[in-house]
Design a protein around this motif. Structure first.
Motif, PDB file in Angstrom:
ATOM      1  N   ASN A 166      37.503  29.819  40.092  1.00  0.00           N
ATOM      2  CA  ASN A 166      37.378  31.107  40.766  1.00  0.00           C
ATOM      3  C   ASN A 166      38.715  31.592  41.328  1.00  0.00           C
ATOM      4  OD1 ASN A 166      34.586  31.056  40.313  1.00  0.00           O
ATOM      5  ND2 ASN A 166      34.316  29.712  42.090  1.00  0.00           N
ATOM      6  N   GLY A 169      40.219  30.586  44.973  1.00  0.00           N
ATOM      7  CA  GLY A 169      39.365  29.428  45.192  1.00  0.00           C
ATOM      8  C   GLY A 169      40.088  28.165  44.803  1.00  0.00           C
ATOM      9  N   GLU A 208      33.595  37.152  46.543  1.00  0.00           N
ATOM     10  CA  GLU A 208      34.654  36.281  47.058  1.00  0.00           C
ATOM     11  C   GLU A 208      36.016  36.969  46.950  1.00  0.00           C
ATOM     12  OE1 GLU A 208      33.837  32.325  47.840  1.00  0.00           O
ATOM     13  OE2 GLU A 208      32.565  33.938  48.608  1.00  0.00           O
ATOM     14  N   LYS A 241      37.525  33.516  55.598  1.00  0.00           N
ATOM     15  CA  LYS A 241      36.205  32.869  55.503  1.00  0.00           C
ATOM     16  C   LYS A 241      35.745  32.415  56.892  1.00  0.00           C
ATOM     17  CE  LYS A 241      34.849  30.463  51.477  1.00  0.00           C
ATOM     18  NZ  LYS A 241      35.097  29.380  50.525  1.00  0.00           N
TER      19      LYS A 241
END
Ligand code: ARG
Length: 660
Positions: A166, A169, A208, A241
């Motif tokens: 990702n 990520g 995301e 996050k």
């Protein structure tokens, strides 16, 4: 490669075998040498018992334990008539069967007859067989033909989708396993003659990435990005996050309490995130530029890391690729057939209404109007079939996503696309549990490989210190220091990953990574390296005026191969195409790893034994056991070792194990 069965029959005639091969469609003597033996034996049995030759062929099995036999005939499968005692009958059959140049006299073992290949003819058959096929020995290209009876009719095409990390990520354990197993799967299909498209489906679109965009506004710095891109991207991502956590917890709680999440999600970071994603889906220029910038940065860093693993892709696709039009098409069809329902503002499918209670419900389009992971996957399948016209598509993704892929396949069926649904296969695998603590912290594939190199190096150093593994004089130390770090790291990593069944997860076991015995990629690398150097030595001219062992005009003296070690190598190598065929069927790499490990062990035994013989030679003429080495005997050994090297290297390449 040998052109036809007729040529092969000609060679067998030279060994004293006159009868032509029986016509059995399932058999393939041109790619599987064991089938030469099976076909011949089936003929012998059929003519002795006057039974059907195809039934006889089916009754012959390849032995799994080579100490017992090469082949076994399961006598009851021959369905002999009027037989009271089948074991008795098996003993009689031994007496009735004519002798053959391909077999030693068989022995009955209960209801089976066990056969060993004749040691005398085995090298004469196997060495040219493997050498002629060279790098294609073990492959069966006919498997990949659209129409096996018509080689001109084109090949089948498979899309193998794997790795798929990702953006942004961490490169996680799941992505690592997908990369390893996916690369292996692609190679297996190539080995069987399929046209393969390797596809990396990056998670480069969605919530995301949108959350990261919100974070970038707040924490991003172009200087920090320049200095260490991946580090900074992850830093920003982690910060946002953390900021987002309270909101996401509140939404989860509302969901658990069966309350609407609309209010919570309509404000704060939620709203900012969804706003950015909406802009992205509407192809807003700035949003797209942001997406492209971070996709490019990440890809530029991924590619060299993939190269260290020896992995390549034909296409870096991603969740950004499925077409909005395709999604709309799919939704229209699902709406028309009443499959799509509204729930709290989102469009969902409830599989319970379609006879699949276990599959639960799935959100197809979010309340915000944005696409979901699920909808993008549906559209990607449809798009890829249009662009690639594949016969099969394989998703190599962790077993966590089992139900996701079941939902995708089921929905294609609900769309009336059973034809497409049938072409899709999810190949799943278990988790990496208990990552080594220092690996848990790593974020990129490159760092993971560095860590593996370090583990293998330090475990080896430990072993040496303990004196468990004494290096011979002059033997180099392995590890990153001398540039063998990557192959050693990859070998160690693959030893772990390919050790058990795919479905079994594994923990980062440092000892197993460094181990050079049992089923071990490090052992394959070591024995392969030994073969390479022994072969180079054999190719050197021995004495002045004498020709090198590699010179083609010395005709090999096969007598030198009439020892158990050499014969065992030939027997094992005869099985190789059957091993690749079984591996292709199961797509389980561990069977191939254990086969190659056994072959490497047998190769070590052969070389050790050969070395001892050599030492005796030096001890003087009194050593009667050692035979005089001639150019002819050297040539035969050279041929054998080159074949072993060929098979090892082919199998290692399938598994992704680089030579050292
Ligand atoms: N990017 C996803 C993840 O990290 C994996 C994608 C799997 N492939 C797919 N077609 N859904 O979980």
């Amino acid at each position: 490669m040998m052109a036809s069965l007729t040529d092969l029959e000609g060679r067998l005639a030279g060994l004293g075998l006159e009868s032509p091969f029986p016509d059995i469609p399932a058999a393939n003597a041109l790619t599987k040498p064991i089938d030469i033996y099976r076909l011949h034996l089936a003929s012998l049995i059929a003519s002795t018992l006057e039974c059907d030759v195809a039934a006889a062929y089916e009754a012959i099995l390849t032995a799994t334990d080579l100490t017992l036999a090469d082949l076994a005939v399961v006598v009851p499968k021959l369905k002999p008539k009027d037989v009271k005692d089948i074991k008795e009958f098996a003993i009689e059959l031994v007496q009735k069967l004519p002798t053959s140049p391909l077999y030693a006299v068989p022995y009955p073992d209960g209801v089976q007859l066990r056969f060993f290949f004749s040691q005398k003819t085995l090298p004469l058959l196997m060495l040219p067989y493997i050498r002629e096929r060279g790098t294609t020995y073990g492959e069966d290209h006919a498997q990949g033909l659209q129409d096996p009876s018509n080689p001109e009719g084109g090949r089948k095409k498979v899309v193998v989708e794997f790795s798929s990390p990702n953006i942004p990520g961490e490169f996680k354990g799941d992505h690592l396993r997908s990369t390893i197993i996916g690369a292996f799967t692609a190679k297996m299909y190539e080995c069987m003659g399929w046209d393969v498209v390797r596809m990396n489906y990056l998670g480069d679109w969605g919530k995301e990435l949108a959350l990261f965009a919100v974070g970038w506004e707040k924490y991003g710095s172009d200087e920090a990005l320049e200095a260490d891109p991946l580090e900074h991207i992850m830093d920003v991502f982690h910060k946002i996050k953390a900021d987002f956590q309270p909101e996401s917890d509140a939404s989860k709680q509302a969901k658990n309490e069966n309350k609407s999440t609309a209010e919570i999600e309509g404000q704060g970071i939620f709203a900012q995130r969804d706003g950015f994603f909406k802009k992205l889906e509407e192809k807003d220029e700035d949003a797209l530029a942001f997406w492209k910038k971070f996709r490019d940065i990440t890809l530029a860093r991924l590619e060299p890391a993939y190269a260290r693993l020896g992995v390549t892709f034909d296409e870096h696709s991603g969740e950004s690729q499925p077409l909005q039009e395709t999604m709309a098409e799919i939704e229209a069809t699902l709406t028309a057939s009443g499959v799509l329902q509204e729930s709290d503002g989102s469009q969902i499918i409830n599989f319970e209404n379609h006879g699949n209670k276990g599959l639960g419900t799935v959100i197809v389009r979010a309340r915000t109007g944005s696409s979901t992971y699920f909808l993008r996957d549906l559209a990607a399948a449809v798009d890829r079939e249009r662009t690639h016209a594949f016969d099969k598509m394989i998703y190599v993704v962790a077993s966590k996503q089992n139900s996701h892929f079941q939902q995708v396949i089921k929905t294609l069926e609900l769309l009336g696309r059973e034809d497409l649904a049938k072409k899709l296969q999810h190949i799943s695998f278990g988790d990496i549990t208990g990552m080594a603590p220092h690996l848990k912290k790593t974020m990129s594939l490159g760092q993971m490989i560095d860590e593996c190199a370090e583990i293998v190096r330090s475990e080896e150093a430990k072993l040496e210190e303990d004196g468990k593994e004494e290096k011979e004089d002059g033997e180099e130390d392995s590890g990153a220091a001398n540039g063998r770090g990557d192959p050693a790291a990859v070998g160690g990593l693959l030893s772990l990953d390919l050790f058990g069944k795919r479905s079994h997860g594994y923990a980062f076991d440092k000892k197993r990574m460094a181990a050079e015995e049992g089923d071990s990629c490090r052992m394959l690398q070591r024995e392969y390296a030994k073969l390479v150097s022994v072969i180079a030595e054999l190719r050197e001219p021995k004495a002045e005026g004498e020709e090198a062992g590699g010179e083609d005009d010395a005709s090999p003296d096969h007598a030198v191969l009439q020892r158990d070690e050499s014969i065992d190598l030939l027997r094992m190598m005869a099985q190789y195409p059957d091993v690749t065929a079984a591996t292709f069927k199961s797509l389980e790499p561990h069977g191939l790893l254990s086969y190659l490990s056994r072959l490497a062990e047998a190769s070590a035994a052969e070389l050790d034994d050969d070395e001892e013989d050599g030492d005796e030679d030096e001890a003087g003429p009194s050593s009667a056991a050692a035979e005089e080495e001639t150019a002819e005997s050297r040539k035969a050994k050279l041929m054998l070792y080159e074949c072993v090297k060929q098979v090892l290297s082919h199998g290692m390449n399938l598994l992704g194990v680089p030579p050292i």
